[in-house]
Structures are given as structure tokens and as C-alpha cells.
Design an enzyme around this catalytic site. Structure first.
Site, mmCIF file in Angstrom:
data_model
loop_
_atom_site.group_PDB
_atom_site.id
_atom_site.type_symbol
_atom_site.label_atom_id
_atom_site.label_comp_id
_atom_site.label_asym_id
_atom_site.label_seq_id
_atom_site.Cartn_x
_atom_site.Cartn_y
_atom_site.Cartn_z
ATOM 1 N N GLU A 132 -18.369 13.708 -1.711
ATOM 2 C CA GLU A 132 -17.122 13.286 -2.355
ATOM 3 C C GLU A 132 -16.963 13.800 -3.787
ATOM 4 O OE1 GLU A 132 -16.991 9.029 -1.925
ATOM 5 O OE2 GLU A 132 -17.064 9.126 0.264
ATOM 6 N N ASN A 175 -19.829 16.826 2.112
ATOM 7 C CA ASN A 175 -19.214 15.734 2.866
ATOM 8 C C ASN A 175 -18.099 15.083 2.058
ATOM 9 O OD1 ASN A 175 -19.389 13.959 5.274
ATOM 10 N ND2 ASN A 175 -20.001 12.370 3.813
ATOM 11 N N HIS A 210 -12.600 8.759 8.353
ATOM 12 C CA HIS A 210 -12.155 7.364 8.213
ATOM 13 C C HIS A 210 -10.644 7.343 8.454
ATOM 14 C CE1 HIS A 210 -15.989 5.821 6.943
ATOM 15 N NE2 HIS A 210 -16.064 6.675 5.932
ATOM 16 N N GLU A 239 -18.418 10.158 9.641
ATOM 17 C CA GLU A 239 -18.266 8.727 9.367
ATOM 18 C C GLU A 239 -17.079 8.159 10.141
ATOM 19 O OE1 GLU A 239 -18.409 7.826 5.158
ATOM 20 O OE2 GLU A 239 -19.748 9.528 4.753
ATOM 21 N N ASP A 241 -14.419 6.198 12.108
ATOM 22 C CA ASP A 241 -13.957 4.893 12.565
ATOM 23 C C ASP A 241 -12.438 4.948 12.645
ATOM 24 O OD1 ASP A 241 -13.427 4.649 9.741
ATOM 25 O OD2 ASP A 241 -15.276 3.519 9.473
#
Length: 329
Positions: A132, A175, A210, A239, A241
Site C-alpha cells: 500500500e 500489494n 476487497h 485479500e 472478500d
């Protein structure tokens, strides 16, 4: 394990010709979700246990016990292990940045990376080296951080160089989140291309994933995959979801998801996994940021204490409609 669980297909087996299937875990969830993990997942990522504040809370005082337990679990169950994350602006203890110069902070970074990566050499096949670092603001490339302020823009390349020196066999990833939104997508591409063009040892891009029921749209995800893949790097969905709430939806009164939410989620997962399968030559791992709906960081974000139901398995560890949409193709 219930009969319902015994009789359903294995997610990892169904996708073995496409990509490995991962879950973010903790020392608690490897017990809580033991059966699900062993049956459906062949890759794990430490949700928090390998972040800087957990591994080196004080200068040169490393605490590996919990991280070791996750690595042991992966090895005992024949799973891949992803390392997350070596350099991040968040969850890094204050001491790292106190009373330090550029050269001293680089030395602290190098010591941390060398110690951690060398410990798990041969056990961890890929690392999220820098996490990030791209700014969310328009017209700005890099996020304001102590790493950037004290070291300068080359803190990113230094992190990759140190990680490669520590383990030349590990695959090293950049990432980030909002990786499919057009403006941020272009900035991530620009950063990573600059590393590739200068022969910095980077091997992949992690698309956090996400996502929610409406955002990002499929075309933007496709464009992100194609743009990043054009650099010749591995892609991991790191990651994943699928929140049942939109970003601006601040409702906090639902105690169960509506049927409409679950149906929409199932269709969305079906659409997303069809897209990921299409690009399986570039995408080599898809990791969910959790395993089942009884435990997810989205229960607290962005609305503190609100329940969310973002995964393929429900709070009782049973497969949802989303699971069946993902596995029946």
C-alpha cells in the site's frame, strides 16, 4: 465435520488446474476453521502475525512464536505459505522511525527483512514486500509515510533488493487495494513498471480484492488484470472478500444478510471467478482474507461492530450459494 461438508466438492481440488486457493489465518482461526482449511485451501497467509509490529515490537527483539505456528500448520498440511507484509506504513512500531536518519532507517529495514525472510527461507514461497505505498489522492503517486519521508522514494526498491538478497528463490510482490479503480490502477502500473524497467527484483503484483456487490465493475477488474499481466509478472488476488454493503452504506442494524444480498453476492462471486479463470495463465493464487463468515475484519470496517458476511462459507461453516456458484462451472 457435518455430512453436508463431507459431501461437497473441495474448492482447492476443483481449482487445481487454475490457481491455488488461499485463506488469511491467525493462530486462532487455524483451530476455529481447521476442517475448512484442510479440505478447501492449499495456501495460507498470516493475517497479522507477520506484520512488523508483531515480529519485532522492540528494536532487535523478534517474537516468532505465533508466525512459526502458522508456518508449521502450512507445512504439516502441504500448503503454500505467503508472507505478509515486510514494509508497510501501518502496523509498524513507532520505534522504527524515532531518532533516525535515512541510513539508519535503511539499516533497520534491512535487518528486519534479512532476519524475517532468512528465517522462513524455503518455507515461504512468496512475500508481500511493500504494501500500500500508492497514494489514494488524485495527482499524487506515493502515499505520505515515514518510510517515504525519511528514506525517500527509493525505499520501495531497497525493500525489494533486501528481500531478494535474503532469499533469491522467493517471489516478491507489490500489494495494494483499490487496485482496479482506473486512476489508482494506472499509478500502481506506473510504479511497478518503473521497478521492472530498472531490473529491481519484483516478481508479482498483489491485487487485494476487497470488493463489494457493486464495486469495482467487471470491466475495471479485467483491465487491471490485463494491464498488470502485460508487465510479465505473476498476479495474486491476495485479500479477497465480497462485502454485502457498499462503501457508502453505513447501516448497522442488520443481524442477518437478506436473501437479496446473498443472491447478489453469489452472482457476483460467479462472475468474478469466471473472470479469474479466464486469466489463470497470469493469476497463480487467489487468497480470501478469511475463511468463513463467523470471523472477518469487515465486522469492524468501515462501520465499527457491524456484522458482514463476505465469504463462501457461512457462520456455521456451511457452504453458501456463493460457494456453489464458484465451484459449479
Amino acid at each position: 465435520m457435518s455430512n453436508a461438508m463431507i459431501n461437497i466438492p473441495s474448492l482447492q481440488q476443483k481449482y487445481k488446474e487454475y490457481f491455488s486457493i488461499g485463506s488469511a489465518v491467525s493462530t486462532n482461526t487455524i483451530k476455529l476453521h481447521d476442517s475448512l482449511l484442510k479440505n478447501h485451501f492449499n495456501s495460507i497467509t498470516a493475517e497479522n502475525e507477520m506484520k512488523f509490529e508483531h515480529l519485532q515490537p522492540k528494536d532487535n527483539q523478534f517474537t516468532f512464536e505465533n508466525a512459526d505456528r502458522l508456518v508449521t500448520f502450512a507445512k504439516e498440511n502441504g500448503m503454500q505459505m505467503r508472507g505478509h507484509a515486510l514494509v508497510w506504513h501501518n502496523q509498524t512500531p513507532d520505534w522504527v522511525f524515532e531518532n533516525t536518519s535515512r541510513s539508519e532507517l535503511l539499516s533497520r529495514m534491512k535487518n528486519h527483512i534479512f532476519t524475517v525472510v532468512d528465517r522462513y527461507k524455503g518455507d515461504i514461497g512468496s512475500w508481500d514486500v511493500v504494501n500500500e505505498a500508492i497514494a489514494d489522492e488524485c495527482g499524487k503517486l506515493l502515499r505520505a509515510s515515514k518510510w517515504l519521508e525519511i528514506i525517500g522514494e527509493d525505499f520501495i526498491e531497497k525493500a525489494f533488493e533486501y528481500a531478494h538478497e535474503a532469499d533469491s528463490t522467493a517471489k516478491l510482490f507489490y500489494n495494494d487495494y483499490n487496485e482496479s479503480h482506473p486512476e489508482k490502477r494506472e499509478k500502481i502500473y506506473m510504479l511497478v513498471k518503473s521497478l521492472v524497467d530498472r531490473d529491481i527484483p519484483i516478481h508479482g503484483i498483489g491485487l487485494q480484492g476487497h470488493w463489494n456487490l457493486a464495486d469495482p465493475n467487471k470491466d475495471d477488474i479485467r483491465m487491471a488484470i490485463e494491464n498488470y499481466a502485460s508487465l510479465g509478472l505473476d498476479l495474486h488476488i491476495t485479500e479477497l472478500d465480497m462485502s454485502v454493503f457498499g462503501w457508502n452504506d453505513r447501516r448497522s442494524n442488520l443481524t442477518t444478510p437478506s436473501e437479496e444480498m446473498l443472491e447478489h453476492q453469489a452472482k457476483r462471486y460467479e462472475e468474478i471467478f469466471a473472470l479469474l479463470r479466464e486469466y489463470h495463465q497470469s493469476i497463480t493464487n487467489v487468497t480470501f482474507w478469511g475463511t468463513a463468515d463467523d470471523y472477518t475484519w469487515l465486522d469492524d470496517f468501515p462501520v465499527k461492530g457491524r456484522k458482514n458476511w463476505p465469504f463462501l462459507f457461512d457462520e456455521n461453516h456451511q457452504p453458501k450459494s456463493s460457494f456453489h456458484k464458484v465451484i459449479n462451472f
